[in-house]
Design a protein around this motif. Structure first.
Motif, mmCIF file in Angstrom:
data_model
loop_
_atom_site.group_PDB
_atom_site.id
_atom_site.type_symbol
_atom_site.label_atom_id
_atom_site.label_comp_id
_atom_site.label_asym_id
_atom_site.label_seq_id
_atom_site.Cartn_x
_atom_site.Cartn_y
_atom_site.Cartn_z
ATOM 1 N N PRO B 121 0.844 -1.213 0.000
ATOM 2 C CA PRO B 121 0.000 0.000 0.000
ATOM 3 C C PRO B 121 0.872 1.254 0.000
ATOM 4 N N VAL B 122 0.438 2.255 -0.747
ATOM 5 C CA VAL B 122 1.245 3.448 -0.967
ATOM 6 C C VAL B 122 0.807 4.595 -0.054
ATOM 7 N N VAL B 123 1.779 5.292 0.519
ATOM 8 C CA VAL B 123 1.484 6.510 1.284
ATOM 9 C C VAL B 123 1.593 7.686 0.321
ATOM 10 N N HIS B 124 0.463 8.303 0.035
ATOM 11 C CA HIS B 124 0.387 9.272 -1.046
ATOM 12 C C HIS B 124 0.636 10.720 -0.637
ATOM 13 N N SER B 125 0.551 11.003 0.651
ATOM 14 C CA SER B 125 0.733 12.405 1.057
ATOM 15 C C SER B 125 1.164 12.451 2.509
ATOM 16 N N PRO B 126 1.766 13.554 2.927
ATOM 17 C CA PRO B 126 2.160 13.674 4.331
ATOM 18 C C PRO B 126 0.953 13.620 5.263
ATOM 19 N N GLY B 289 7.430 18.691 -1.112
ATOM 20 C CA GLY B 289 6.017 19.067 -1.075
ATOM 21 C C GLY B 289 5.610 19.386 0.356
ATOM 22 N N LEU B 290 4.415 19.953 0.520
ATOM 23 C CA LEU B 290 3.997 20.396 1.861
ATOM 24 C C LEU B 290 2.485 20.354 2.012
ATOM 25 N N ASP B 291 2.042 19.917 3.180
ATOM 26 C CA ASP B 291 0.646 20.103 3.596
ATOM 27 C C ASP B 291 0.684 21.017 4.811
ATOM 28 N N ALA B 292 -0.013 22.128 4.748
ATOM 29 C CA ALA B 292 0.072 23.115 5.831
ATOM 30 C C ALA B 292 -1.298 23.470 6.363
ATOM 31 N N LYS B 293 -1.322 23.756 7.645
ATOM 32 C CA LYS B 293 -2.549 24.215 8.289
ATOM 33 C C LYS B 293 -2.183 25.481 9.061
ATOM 34 N N ILE B 294 -2.855 26.557 8.773
ATOM 35 C CA ILE B 294 -2.499 27.843 9.377
ATOM 36 C C ILE B 294 -3.721 28.429 10.061
ATOM 37 N N ASP B 314 6.750 16.860 3.096
ATOM 38 C CA ASP B 314 6.777 15.590 2.377
ATOM 39 C C ASP B 314 8.222 15.129 2.205
ATOM 40 N N SER B 315 8.658 14.326 3.147
ATOM 41 C CA SER B 315 10.031 13.847 3.138
ATOM 42 C C SER B 315 10.232 12.726 2.124
ATOM 43 N N CYS B 348 8.449 16.196 9.798
ATOM 44 C CA CYS B 348 9.063 15.629 8.605
ATOM 45 C C CYS B 348 8.416 14.258 8.409
ATOM 46 N N MET B 349 7.639 14.116 7.332
ATOM 47 C CA MET B 349 6.826 12.910 7.159
ATOM 48 C C MET B 349 7.333 12.018 6.036
ATOM 49 N N TYR B 350 7.511 10.765 6.367
ATOM 50 C CA TYR B 350 7.836 9.797 5.310
ATOM 51 C C TYR B 350 6.597 9.522 4.461
ATOM 52 N N THR B 351 6.789 9.476 3.157
ATOM 53 C CA THR B 351 5.731 9.049 2.230
ATOM 54 C C THR B 351 6.385 8.160 1.181
ATOM 55 N N ASN B 352 5.611 7.707 0.215
ATOM 56 C CA ASN B 352 6.208 6.943 -0.892
ATOM 57 C C ASN B 352 6.423 7.820 -2.119
ATOM 58 N N HIS B 353 6.966 9.000 -1.864
ATOM 59 C CA HIS B 353 7.338 9.904 -2.947
ATOM 60 C C HIS B 353 8.870 9.948 -3.057
ATOM 61 N N PRO B 354 9.374 10.451 -4.183
ATOM 62 C CA PRO B 354 10.818 10.712 -4.238
ATOM 63 C C PRO B 354 11.201 11.610 -3.060
ATOM 64 N N TYR B 355 12.406 11.457 -2.572
ATOM 65 C CA TYR B 355 12.788 12.229 -1.384
ATOM 66 C C TYR B 355 13.441 13.546 -1.790
ATOM 67 N N PRO B 356 13.312 14.551 -0.940
ATOM 68 C CA PRO B 356 13.745 15.891 -1.345
ATOM 69 C C PRO B 356 15.202 16.218 -1.042
ATOM 70 N N ALA B 357 15.735 17.064 -1.893
ATOM 71 C CA ALA B 357 16.979 17.783 -1.628
ATOM 72 C C ALA B 357 16.546 19.179 -1.180
ATOM 73 N N PRO B 358 17.479 19.993 -0.740
ATOM 74 C CA PRO B 358 17.113 21.402 -0.562
ATOM 75 C C PRO B 358 16.629 21.955 -1.902
ATOM 76 N N PHE B 359 15.804 22.962 -1.872
ATOM 77 C CA PHE B 359 15.403 23.668 -3.077
ATOM 78 C C PHE B 359 15.553 25.156 -2.777
ATOM 79 N N ARG B 360 16.158 25.862 -3.724
ATOM 80 C CA ARG B 360 16.345 27.305 -3.616
ATOM 81 C C ARG B 360 15.308 27.943 -2.683
ATOM 82 N N GLY B 361 15.770 28.443 -1.565
ATOM 83 C CA GLY B 361 14.859 29.047 -0.586
ATOM 84 C C GLY B 361 14.646 28.164 0.638
ATOM 85 N N PHE B 362 15.043 26.931 0.541
ATOM 86 C CA PHE B 362 15.091 26.023 1.692
ATOM 87 C C PHE B 362 13.833 26.100 2.548
#
Ligand SMILES: Cc1cc2nc3c(=O)[nH]c(=O)nc-3n(C[C@H](O)[C@H](O)[C@H](O)COP(=O)(O)OP(=O)(O)OC[C@H]3O[C@@H](n4cnc5c(N)ncnc54)[C@H](O)[C@@H]3O)c2cc1C
Ligand code: FES
Ligand code: FES
Lengths: 151, 772, 277
Positions: B121-126, B289-294, B314-315, B348-362
């Motif tokens: 089973p796949v984890v699709h989102s944080p 990627g990110l799921d945020a609640k504000i 989305d780690s 920092c949430m594990y999912t079944n997505h590719p894992y991130p590097a830093p991205f401009r703006g960190f």
């Protein structure tokens, strides 16, 4: 026949290379002729980093087999000598990492030659073939327009 | 001398317009073998069997690595096998490596490796990962080796949890008359540096490990390979030639490990691995990627009294840099606003997505989208002009940051000034909305940002200066020329300090960890700050040595000597002096006697007073200073079709001091372009099996020429007193506010609140449909 | 990097090409005709195309013509899209072709390759479907000329060893009023979300579409409904939408529902611009 010796006319010189029929022109000029100015960015025709000129038109060298280029006049970035477009790229900061630059310059070079009076629409149509991930394109626009205007 | 601020042409200009600039892949020799990686076709699956028999017998094949347990890797948690063993956790994960004589042979053999999978089973989102009954991405999370300050929660998908607790929440809510609450989310995407990642490794008979790699962090490559594989660090030499764009994606260490293992498998012969674009997108680390609640509470004037924030980052399958990204997102979680009562959970949430590097703006462009959209919702609710609302809440000296750093006149820029300047630049007073006809409308959206650089508290940078016989200087720094022009700017700084012609300063573009002094990593817009400080110290060293020897020759006290135009001379009689060339290799008297010797200047820098964060409250000093900026985006929107064009985009950033005008403008515009592409088009599309459906530039489309807006860029100048000539970092900031500003413009234009990226017409249509 | 090897032939005549194909087929080489060759490379490198004998049609004189012959405009199948655009004999074709891929790639992509492409957009076929063009095909049994609308069902129906030489279009269609709109997922780059091409012949509006279904098509049913002048545009469009072939694409470019939303507006625009309201 799968591997063959062919002659390619590159930057004014006739060069003899052994290629597989399946080798792309990009692979041949980089790997066999050591002309590493043209870059691989996608090998799929999507990015333009590999652009050279074939018979004075821009060509994504990853989309052409080396054997298809027999008898054609191939110009790579190494074949350009102090052209105005190269200097315009320098003066206008039209590159950062420089990886897209040879492809962009070769596309611009052909554009200037084929359409010396290119308008915005034509410039956009042509240059939309290449991706630059570093600049926001404003500097590249300035560079190509400077050369077109100074002709 | 006034070299500072001038648009000095890049030192490597001619190389780059003639095709002579060489990148990693351009280095090739006939003895070099080729590596080809086999990647997982699924998001989450058990590996039942790997059959390499046929592949092993293919022509040219020298070795195949598969199914073998290598030491686990990962920067904060060692959770990642270099090649997957028991199961694959993301589409694109490396599962086998073929080494063959040519790239063609390696690919042919790789195509013949048969892997049998059993789908999991796949984890699709944080958000899904955060639920109690979510499938586990790492069953043995509790057993991994980890860094001290990392807090994984075994039995869950939480790789780390950063808490920010500040002020008194109850007080904050009581003081508020209005609240806004909203959720935002977007999937991972990609950096798309035009040069795909490439690494070459070779192990010499004496055990020396030589790696050439397209990296922003060659010194990390050296450290990590030593650490992961128990190698002698002194025997690892990492070289980095020109790098064809990086944007954070080349700060992770991945391909180097595979090349190293590959070379080891073939008795140390040189092995090159060049990512195809598809591998670069799928296998190598992506953009988070990110799921945020504000939730914000504010008083009737719009002063924000309280904020409750939850970020689920989305780690992907592995934590690597995502832990740092999660921390960076926490320390600046509020955006550039002063909020005294604050509760933030950054996971920092594990999912079944590719894992991130830093991205401009960190993490900052990502969190800014959520914060800036919420700011507009608040403005709307309170009927306050959104720019005015930001002005009122702008953080400034005297305030404290979420991690309780007290801001002063130097460690933060002037956001209010940026806002005022932006207002003029985008003619805000003409109104946010302008009707063009019954379908088209032009709308402006705005946003703000801030960012500090959360770097290792002990991150080093060093510079060495040597002379040539003509008195010109060689400048060596471990900063990588990834396109930012940093090395040219360093030459400018040195020219300014020594009051000499910048043409007489030669910079070494390539970095080689054996002979170049270490610069931590070329990330976080910290190149100039750190290497610049080291350089100024090296310049002092040189000045001192030059004066010393000149004082003997000129028979004058050191204090009376000035330096300019490559000469050391008497202050009150400039004609009496010595050219550098007469003393930089010692001074020789007419009779042959010589004194002094070769002058070598050295300098180094290390950040001061940075601390780790308190695990319960987050209190601590995560970075040296905060750069602030304000942004505007103007679009032309079609109210029938929900399509739009980018008309103008503006950024006003408090840069402190402009060191090289055109280079700075280029950095800001390039970042804006990237931010708009991220906001407006770029994303990974996944299917039910967790597969990325668009791993080519045909379907994953960065901005092309002509799709860009007209750029309006201006600067505010609040010097950072600790930085070389007061300059603040500027490489990332143009990007940070673009998603928020575009989202705000479109939400007004379309009359619906947009909460996801990318902001494509279909999203607007869908949101409209859902509303009606 | 193509992970397979092949023999490469560049025949100079139709006959030679046909013969080469047959010989190679007999030797189980899975021969492939190419003209631009871009699919051989881009699909070959990801194992979606395989062949051991490539027959390049670019040197065959008949495939390179572009001229008016009598009442017909004849366009050779190996001409690059750029060449066709620069010559601009058939404005609807120029406009439609100019939206395919990007300018540089169109210097390599050819008309025949695009019409016969495996990648299912085949946008340049739309003008010919609308203009009732004739396709000139050669194969082991010789040359044949057929109306494209008889032979193009989702793709050009070619027998083994056959290839497209030319497309011939009657002059009156070449100059007829037209519309061609390509709508993408976002901005100006990429495959079509939907491409619509339309011609007005007399009072009748003809419409062909790419990107809506996994094949390009022109539908008589849809046209009849769109041309029903008894009804207001709204109703004509609605009824046309209910008569579309299936399946409607649902992919990374856009969902099926969204495509229908976009199509509705596009059809309105077509009818409006061509004065059929
Ligand atoms: C960067 C890029 C972007 C693209 N974007 C688009 C787009 O937006 N819209 C779109 O429609 N397409 C697009 N494509 C796909 C592209 O148009 C097709 O793949 C291309 O048209 C193939 O043309 P070619 O001449 O290179 O064909 P080839 O590779 O030579 O052949 C393609 C197929 O047609 C067959 N064939 C070729 N010539 C003949 C002939 N004369 N008779 C019979 N069969 C023949 C071949 O056997 C092969 O199966 C894009 C391609 C690229 C590279
Ligand atoms: S490498 Fe040729 S277009 Fe990208
Ligand atoms: S300069 Fe880096 S991609 Fe254009």
């Amino acid at each position: 026949m799968k591997s063959q010796i062919i002659e390619l006319y590159v930057n004014g010189d006739l060069r003899t290379v052994t290629v597989r029929s399946a080798d792309t022109l990009l692979y041949a000029i980089r790997g066999k002729l050591g002309l590493t100015g043209a870059k691989p960015g996608c090998l799929n025709g999507d990015c333009g980093a590999c652009t050279v000129n074939v018979d004075d038109w821009p060509m994504k060298s990853c989309l052409m087999l080396a054997v298809e280029a027999i008898g054609k006049n191939i110009t790579t970035i190494e074949g350009l000598k102090k052209t105005p477009i190269q200097q315009a790229f320098v003066d206008n900061f039209a590159f950062q990492c420089g990886y897209c630059t040879p492809g962009f310059i070769m596309n611009c070079h052909s554009l200037i030659h084929q359409h010396p009076d290119a308008d915005d629409k034509t410039i956009k149509e042509w240059l939309g073939s290449n991706i630059c991930r570093c600049t926001g394109y404003a500097e590249i626009e300035k560079a190509v327009k400077t050369v077109l205007e100074n002709q | 001398m006034d070299v500072i601020g001038r648009s000095i042409l890049r030192k490597e200009s001619q190389d780059k317009v003639t095709g002579r600039a060489r990148y990693t892949h351009d280095h090739h020799s006939n003895t070099m073998l080729s590596g080809k990686v086999v990647i997982s076709p699924y998001g989450h699956a058990k590996i039942v069997k790997i059959d390499t028999i046929e592949a092993r017998n293919m022509p040219g094949v020298k070795a195949i690595l598969a199914g073998e347990e290598f030491p686990l890797t990962g920067e904060d948690i060692r959770d990642r096998p270099p090649l997957a063993v028991d199961k694959v956790r993301y589409h694109g994960e490396a599962i086998a490596l073929v080494i063959a004589d040519t790239p063609g042979q390696a690919k042919k053999a790789a195509d013949r490796i048969k892997v049998q999978y059993e789908l999991l089973p796949v984890v699709h989102s944080p958000t899904q990962a955060f639920q109690k009954d979510a499938p586990m991405v790492h069953e043995r999370l509790g057993e991994y080796i980890k860094e001290k300050h990392t807090t994984p929660v075994p039995g869950t998908n939480i790789a780390t949890h950063i808490k920010i607790r500040k002020g008194n929440m109850e007080k904050g809510w009581t003081e508020s008359v209005t609240t806004v609450e909203a959720d935002f989310s977007f999937p991972p995407s990609d950096h798309v540096a035009m040069e795909t990642r490439c690494s070459i490794a070779e192990i010499l008979p004496d055990g020396t490990i030589k790696i050439m790699t397209s990296s922003q962090a060659p010194f990390m490559v050296k450290q990590l390979i030593a650490k992961y594989f128990n190698e002698d660090i002194g025997k690892i030499i990492v070289e980095t030639p020109f790098v064809g764009g990086a944007f954070g994606g080349k700060a992770s260490v991945q391909l180097e490990i595979l090349a190293y293992l590959g070379s080891k498998a073939v008795g140390g012969l040189p092995v090159k691995i060049l990512n195809s674009r598809e591998e670069d997108i799928l296998m190598s680390p992506c953009h988070i990627g990110l799921d945020a609640k504000i939730k914000f509470g504010a008083d009737h004037l719009g002063i924000i009294k309280v904020a409750e924030i939850r970020y689920l980052w989305d780690s992907g399958a592995y934590s690597d840099k995502a832990i740092d990204l999660t921390r960076a997102g926490a320390v600046d979680c509020t955006g550039p606003y002063n909020i005294e009562n604050l509760w933030c959970d950054s996971y920092c949430m594990y999912t079944n997505h590719p894992y991130p590097a830093p991205f401009r703006g960190f993490s900052h462009s990502e969190l800014s989208f959520a914060i800036e959209r919420t700011m507009d919702l608040l403005a709307q609710k309170l009927q306050i002009d959104p720019l005015e609302l930001r002005y009122r809440n702008a953080i400034m000296k005297g305030h404290t940051t979420p991690t309780r750093v007290l801001l002063n006149q130097s460690n933060v820029g002037d956001l209010q000034k940026c806002i005022v300047r932006l207002k003029e630049l985008i003619s805000w007073d003409e109104g946010q909305v302008k009707e063009m006809n019954n379908r088209l409308v032009r709308v402006k959206g705005i946003s703000c940002s801030w960012k500090t650089s959360t770097i290792d508290p002990n991150a080093p940078s060093g510079v060495i200066l040597t002379f040539n016989r003509d008195g010109s200087i060689n400048l060596m720094s471990g900063v990588i020329e990834i396109g930012t022009g940093t090395k040219t700017v360093l030459a400018q700084i040195l020219a300014e300090r020594l009051k000499m012609n910048v043409d007489n300063i030669h910079v070494k573009m390539e970095v080689d960890t054996q002979t170049t002094p270490e610069h931590w990593k070329t990330v976080a817009s910290r190149g100039i700050y750190m290497a610049g400080r080291a350089l100024l110290e090296a310049a002092e060293d040189v000045i001192n040595q030059l004066r010393e020897i000149a004082s003997i020759v000129l028979r004058a006290p050191k204090e009376d000597l000035e330096i300019a135009d490559s000469r050391v001379f008497l202050r009150d009689n400039p004609l009496m002096g010595l050219h550098f060339q007469d003393i930089c290799y010692g001074y020789q008297y007419p009779n042959g006697n010589s004194i002094g010797g070769q002058i070598i200047g050295t300098g180094n820098f290390i950040m001061r007073h940075l601390t780790h964060l308190d695990p319960e409250t987050g209190a601590g000093k995560p970075g040296p200073e905060w750069t602030v900026a304000a942004y505007g985006v103007e679009i032309e929107f079609d109210r029938r079709d929900f399509t739009y064009q980018l008309v103008k985009a503006a950024t006003v950033v408090d840069i402190g001091t402009v060191l090289n005008k055109k280079a700075a403008l280029g950095q800001v515009m390039g970042a804006m372009s990237m931010g708009l592409a991220f906001a407006g088009r770029e994303t990974f599309y996944f299917d039910q099996l967790g597969r990325v459906l668009n791993p080519q530039l045909r379907t994953y489309r960065p901005l092309h020429y002509g799709e860009n807006p007209e750029y309006l860029v201006d600067f505010v100048h609040t010097p950072d007193l600790e930085a070389p000539y007061g300059a603040r970092g500027v490489g990332e900031h143009g990007l940070l506010g673009m998603p928020g500003a575009l989202g705000n413009a479109l939400s007004v234009a379309a009359g619906v609140s947009l909460h996801h990226l990318p902001l494509i017409p279909e999203l607007i249509w869908k949101t409209k449909e859902a509303k009606s | 990097m193509l992970p397979f090897d092949f023999e490469y032939y560049k025949p100079a005549s139709l006959k030679e090409a046909i013969d080469l194909y047959q010989t190679a087929a007999k030797n189980r080489k899975k021969p492939m005709f190419i003209s631009g060759g871009t699919e051989l490379i881009t699909l070959g490198r990801i194992n979606l195309v395989h062949t051991e004998a490539v027959i390049d049609l670019k040197d065959i004189a008949e495939c390179m013509v572009m001229q008016f012959e009598g009442d017909y405009l004849v366009i050779g199948s190996t001409l690059s899209l750029t060449k066709i655009e620069e010559t601009n004999h058939f404005p609807l074709l120029t406009k439609t072709a100019s939206e395919v891929a990007d300018h540089t790639s169109r210097g390599k992509i050819t008309l025949g390759g695009n019409i016969c492409a495996q990648i299912f957009y085949r946008e340049t076929v739309l003008p010919f479907l609308l203009a009732d063009s004739q396709v000139v095909i050669v194969g082991p049994s010789g040359i044949k000329v057929s109306p494209i609308n008889n032979l193009f069902h989702e793709q050009l129906q070619l027998g083994t060893g056959e290839f497209l030489i030319q497309v011939a279009t009657a002059k009156r269609f070449v100059t007829a009023p037209f519309v061609s709109i390509k709508r993408r997922q976002q901005w100006d780059t990429g495959y079509p979300l939907i491409t619509v091409a339309a011609l007005k012949i007399g009072e009748e509006v003809r419409v062909a579409l790419s990107g809506l279904c996994p094949f390009p098509f022109r539908s008589k049913k849809v046209e009849t409904l769109l041309n029903n002048r008894e009804w207001p545009i709204e109703d004509r469009v609605n009824s046309a939408l209910s008569e579309l072939p299936g399946p409607i694409l649902n992919d990374v470019e856009g969902s099926a529902e969204y495509r229908l939303f976009v199509l509705r507006n596009l059809l309105h625009d077509v009818l409006e611009v061509l004065g059929a309201s």
